[in-house]
Write a protein that holds these residues in place. Structure first.
Motif, PDB file in Angstrom:
ATOM      1  N   ARG A 193      76.564  60.317  84.319  1.00 37.37           N
ATOM      2  CA  ARG A 193      77.491  59.841  85.346  1.00 37.37           C
ATOM      3  C   ARG A 193      78.114  61.010  86.095  1.00 37.37           C
ATOM      4  N   MET A 194      78.475  62.060  85.366  1.00 35.79           N
ATOM      5  CA  MET A 194      79.036  63.258  86.009  1.00 35.79           C
ATOM      6  C   MET A 194      78.023  63.869  86.968  1.00 35.79           C
ATOM      7  N   ARG A 195      76.756  63.904  86.554  1.00 34.87           N
ATOM      8  CA  ARG A 195      75.701  64.470  87.396  1.00 34.87           C
ATOM      9  C   ARG A 195      75.562  63.658  88.687  1.00 34.87           C
ATOM     10  N   ILE A 196      75.569  62.345  88.579  1.00 33.10           N
ATOM     11  CA  ILE A 196      75.443  61.479  89.761  1.00 33.10           C
ATOM     12  C   ILE A 196      76.631  61.661  90.685  1.00 33.10           C
ATOM     13  N   VAL A 197      77.836  61.668  90.139  1.00 31.39           N
ATOM     14  CA  VAL A 197      79.034  61.858  90.960  1.00 31.39           C
ATOM     15  C   VAL A 197      78.993  63.230  91.639  1.00 31.39           C
ATOM     16  N   ALA A 211      78.328  66.332  96.549  1.00 28.28           N
ATOM     17  CA  ALA A 211      77.692  67.439  97.272  1.00 28.28           C
ATOM     18  C   ALA A 211      77.038  66.943  98.558  1.00 28.28           C
ATOM     19  N   ILE A 212      76.345  65.809  98.494  1.00 30.31           N
ATOM     20  CA  ILE A 212      75.699  65.253  99.677  1.00 30.31           C
ATOM     21  C   ILE A 212      76.722  64.866 100.729  1.00 30.31           C
ATOM     22  N   VAL A 213      77.798  64.217 100.307  1.00 33.17           N
ATOM     23  CA  VAL A 213      78.859  63.842 101.254  1.00 33.17           C
ATOM     24  C   VAL A 213      79.490  65.085 101.867  1.00 33.17           C
ATOM     25  N   GLY A 214      79.749  66.098 101.053  1.00 32.83           N
ATOM     26  CA  GLY A 214      80.338  67.335 101.555  1.00 32.83           C
ATOM     27  C   GLY A 214      79.451  68.026 102.578  1.00 32.83           C
ATOM     28  N   VAL A 215      78.162  68.118 102.288  1.00 33.49           N
ATOM     29  CA  VAL A 215      77.227  68.719 103.239  1.00 33.49           C
ATOM     30  C   VAL A 215      77.172  67.887 104.520  1.00 33.49           C
ATOM     31  N   GLY A 216      77.195  66.563 104.374  1.00 38.48           N
ATOM     32  CA  GLY A 216      77.199  65.691 105.545  1.00 38.48           C
ATOM     33  C   GLY A 216      78.422  65.899 106.427  1.00 38.48           C
ATOM     34  N   ILE A 217      79.573  66.041 105.812  1.00 30.64           N
ATOM     35  CA  ILE A 217      80.808  66.278 106.581  1.00 30.64           C
ATOM     36  C   ILE A 217      80.720  67.605 107.315  1.00 30.64           C
TER      37      ILE A 217
END
Length: 62
Positions: free
Chosen positions: A40-44, A49-55
């Protein structure tokens, strides 16, 4: 490279404020994180990371 150093400084400032303002809450959060399954930690972490890169991509103009 300057942006990376500024971003790291901002992360440290925000974390420092959280530790100073809510020390007991941070302790509880760390205990909860330690008890959370690794998968779960890995998925979160990946989603964050994906959201951060997207922003960053959106703000910097892609």
């Amino acid at each position: 490279m300057t942006d990376l150093v500024v971003a790291l400084g901002l992360v440290l400032a925000v974390e420092g404020l959280l530790f100073a303002a809510f020390p007991e809450g941070v302790k509880r959060a760390m205990i909860a994180a330690a008890e959370t399954p690794s998968e779960r930690m890995r998925i979160v972490g990946l989603v964050s990371a994906i959201v951060g890169v997207g922003i960053v991509w959106l703000i910097r103009g892609g």
